[in-house]
Design an enzyme around this catalytic site. Structure first.
Site, mmCIF file in Angstrom:
data_model
loop_
_atom_site.group_PDB
_atom_site.id
_atom_site.type_symbol
_atom_site.label_atom_id
_atom_site.label_comp_id
_atom_site.label_asym_id
_atom_site.label_seq_id
_atom_site.Cartn_x
_atom_site.Cartn_y
_atom_site.Cartn_z
ATOM 1 N N GLU A 28 1.825 -0.316 10.585
ATOM 2 C CA GLU A 28 2.064 1.050 10.100
ATOM 3 C C GLU A 28 1.897 2.128 11.174
ATOM 4 O O GLU A 28 1.195 3.122 11.011
ATOM 5 C CB GLU A 28 1.138 1.326 8.892
ATOM 6 C CG GLU A 28 1.347 0.321 7.781
ATOM 7 C CD GLU A 28 0.314 0.404 6.655
ATOM 8 O OE1 GLU A 28 -0.412 1.406 6.567
ATOM 9 O OE2 GLU A 28 0.229 -0.551 5.859
ATOM 10 N N GLU A 77 4.161 -7.918 1.788
ATOM 11 C CA GLU A 77 3.160 -7.404 0.848
ATOM 12 C C GLU A 77 3.839 -7.007 -0.467
ATOM 13 O O GLU A 77 3.772 -5.899 -0.915
ATOM 14 C CB GLU A 77 2.424 -6.207 1.464
ATOM 15 C CG GLU A 77 1.756 -6.531 2.796
ATOM 16 C CD GLU A 77 0.982 -5.378 3.387
ATOM 17 O OE1 GLU A 77 0.715 -4.396 2.682
ATOM 18 O OE2 GLU A 77 0.618 -5.444 4.589
HETATM 19 O O1 G3I Z 1 -15.973 -4.646 0.425
HETATM 20 C C1 G3I Z 1 -16.381 -3.305 0.075
HETATM 21 C C2 G3I Z 1 -17.502 -3.359 -0.952
HETATM 22 O O2 G3I Z 1 -18.651 -3.959 -0.354
HETATM 23 C C3 G3I Z 1 -17.825 -1.940 -1.396
HETATM 24 O O3 G3I Z 1 -18.781 -1.989 -2.433
HETATM 25 C C4 G3I Z 1 -16.561 -1.266 -1.914
HETATM 26 C C5 G3I Z 1 -16.879 0.183 -2.256
HETATM 27 O O4 G3I Z 1 -15.664 0.842 -2.515
HETATM 28 O O5 G3I Z 1 -15.532 -1.257 -0.889
HETATM 29 C C6 G3I Z 1 -15.186 -2.594 -0.528
HETATM 30 O O6 G3I Z 1 -14.204 -2.536 0.487
HETATM 31 C C7 G3I Z 1 -12.913 -2.187 -0.018
HETATM 32 C C8 G3I Z 1 -11.923 -3.297 0.388
HETATM 33 O O7 G3I Z 1 -10.579 -2.949 0.018
HETATM 34 C C9 G3I Z 1 -12.291 -4.622 -0.279
HETATM 35 O O8 G3I Z 1 -12.164 -4.473 -1.673
HETATM 36 C C10 G3I Z 1 -12.491 -0.881 0.667
HETATM 37 O O9 G3I Z 1 -13.320 0.162 0.181
HETATM 38 C C11 G3I Z 1 -11.044 -0.576 0.315
HETATM 39 O O10 G3I Z 1 -10.600 0.542 1.095
HETATM 40 C C12 G3I Z 1 -10.159 -1.774 0.720
HETATM 41 O O11 G3I Z 1 -8.845 -1.472 0.314
HETATM 42 C C13 G3I Z 1 -7.838 -2.296 0.946
HETATM 43 C C14 G3I Z 1 -6.883 -1.376 1.716
HETATM 44 O O12 G3I Z 1 -5.815 -2.154 2.284
HETATM 45 C C15 G3I Z 1 -7.592 -0.695 2.851
HETATM 46 O O13 G3I Z 1 -8.014 -1.677 3.757
HETATM 47 C C16 G3I Z 1 -7.067 -3.033 -0.133
HETATM 48 O O14 G3I Z 1 -7.922 -3.990 -0.741
HETATM 49 C C17 G3I Z 1 -5.871 -3.754 0.482
HETATM 50 O O15 G3I Z 1 -5.055 -4.332 -0.531
HETATM 51 C C18 G3I Z 1 -5.022 -2.770 1.275
HETATM 52 O O16 G3I Z 1 -4.002 -3.489 1.878
HETATM 53 C C19 G3I Z 1 -3.126 -2.712 2.733
HETATM 54 C C20 G3I Z 1 -2.704 -3.599 3.865
HETATM 55 O O17 G3I Z 1 -3.843 -4.052 4.573
HETATM 56 C C21 G3I Z 1 -1.734 -2.870 4.777
HETATM 57 N N1 G3I Z 1 -0.581 -2.394 4.024
HETATM 58 C C22 G3I Z 1 -0.937 -1.539 2.892
HETATM 59 C C23 G3I Z 1 -1.868 -2.290 1.949
HETATM 60 C C24 G3I Z 1 -2.212 -1.435 0.758
HETATM 61 O O18 G3I Z 1 -2.932 -0.304 1.179
#
Ligand code: G3I
Length: 379
Positions: A166, A270
């Site tokens: 991205e 995705e």
């Molecule tokens: O693991 C922590 C947990 O310990 C904590 O309690 C919680 C509090 O909010 O957060 C958890 O981490 C989260 C993580 O997902 C695991 O669930 C993060 O806050 C959250 O920001 C993260 O979101 C991910 C996002 O990318 C940002 O990394 C989504 O699951 C994931 O599906 C999404 O995937 C992205 C791809 O990597 C790139 N393309 C877009 C796609 C959607 O945004």
């Protein structure tokens, strides 16, 4: 075996009725595939993204669903730099090691996601001990260490990497990220060069969302083609398939698929199809978007109306018809999650909604689209 002997054998067989049996066996209808991965075998890999609970096989039924329906896996979060490299001198390998071990245990294709992304980067990456932005040289050195360490650890096991994620905006320009500000417009080139040097056997990809938007698509094309013309290895583009029930059209996605396939392998990286209304105009996957909860934007809390479920299934079918038309260019199609329960879509861009974007329901049962896709692959 000589021709005469063969003809004698065939005559003998036909006399005994074997050839008619042999012919009947030869022409027996192939057994219908029982899974998505089996159905699409020979066309493209069928993949999914794994969260931590799935990686550690917390639910046997879900593990069985993953290993029976999919032949490729990607880590949804545990290989991102904030997770795997939380401090400059400390890597956290536990989850990423378990992810790779899962793939090896179940004989699956393993994709790494993602080496360089402006989002989910650890706090230390772009600043010095005093909190000031580091120099170009320091950031390049830090990213070379990050990329080299990961690729050498998983060399020969993780067969492909989303090297840069991205980096291009809807207008085709480079995103104004810390990477661009600190390193400069050649930052993407350096990431691919680090990866190429670290694991020459791994395939290296650029990955992005909304690639069907013509200006963005052409910006990605210019970026990747420019690298390839300089001898930097980029094996292809990951087209993130985050979409809605009506956007993008098949035509728009197809136009981008054809154009980006000129650069090499295309992967649908995705795929998920949101059933929910979009706050705001844009269909994107800009993870930084966040909108306060509004009840009216969460209409299917009690379940999906039949009309919406049918539209969703139709969307899956029309997209897979498109992927099959271009299977010669597509190496992998990956859904961004296993069941609706684990989809990021339930909390983006509005936390606390109930979405139905994937191929398997919250109870792990297959949606009607699964049988239709399996049948499609056979035609
Ligand atoms: O693991 C922590 C947990 O310990 C904590 O309690 C919680 C509090 O909010 O957060 C958890 O981490 C989260 C993580 O997902 C695991 O669930 C993060 O806050 C959250 O920001 C993260 O979101 C991910 C996002 O990318 C940002 O990394 C989504 O699951 C994931 O599906 C999404 O995937 C992205 C791809 O990597 C790139 N393309 C877009 C796609 C959607 O945004």
């Amino acid at each position: 075996m000589k021709t005469t002997a063969i003809s004698f054998l065939l005559v003998a067989l036909s006399a005994s009725g074997c050839t008619s049996q042999a012919q009947s066996v030869r022409h027996a209808a192939p057994r219908p595939a029982s899974s998505l991965s089996e159905a699409f075998e020979g066309h493209f890999l069928m993949g999914t993204a794994l969260n931590t609970a799935q990686i550690f096989e917390k639910n046997a039924a879900e593990t069985s669903l993953i290993t029976s329906q999919f032949s490729s896996i990607v880590a949804e979060n545990c290989m991102k730099s904030e997770s795997i490299h939380p401090e400059q001198e400390r890597f956290f390998w536990t989850e990423a090691d378990a992810f790779v071990s899962f793939g090896e245990k179940h004989d699956m294709h393993i994709q790494g996601h993602t080496l360089a992304w402006h989002s989910q980067a650890p706090a230390w990456l772009f600043v010095d001990a005093q909190g000031n932005e580091v120099s170009r040289e320091v950031l390049l050195d830090r990213m070379q260490t990050h990329i080299t360490t990961l690729l050498q650890r998983y060399q020969g096991r993780v067969v492909g990497w989303d090297v840069v994620n991205e980096a291009v905006l809807d207008d085709g320009s480079l995103r104004d990220s810390a990477f661009l500000r600190i390193i400069g417009p050649d930052w993407v080139e350096h990431m691919f060069r680090f990866a190429q040097a670290a694991d020459p056997s791994a395939k290296l990809f650029y990955n992005d969302y909304s690639t069907w938007k013509p200006e963005k698509r052409e910006g990605i094309y210019r970026l990747v083609k420019g690298l390839q013309d300089k001898g930097v290895r980029v094996d292809g583009v990951g087209m993130q398939g985050h979409m809605g029930l009506h956007t993008p059209t098949v035509g728009a996605f197809e136009e981008a698929l054809v154009r980006l396939s000129e650069l090499g392998e295309v992967m649908i990286t995705e795929l998920d199809i949101s059933t929910l209304p979009r706050p705001g105009k844009d269909v994107s996957a800009e993870v930084s978007l966040s909108v306060a909860y509004q009840e009216e934007m969460n209409p299917f809390r009690q379940g999906l109306p039949e009309s919406v479920a049918q539209r969703l299934n139709h969307r899956f079918v029309e997209m897979f018809e498109l992927f099959l038309r271009h299977r010669a260019s597509i190496s992998r199609v990956t859904t961004w999650g296993v069941t609706d329960a684990s989809s990021w879509r339930n909390d983006w861009p509005m936390k606390g909604r109930v979405d139905y974007p994937l191929l398997f329901n919250r109870d792990r049962s297959p949606k009607p689209a699964v049988a239709r896709l399996i049948a499609l692959a056979h035609n």
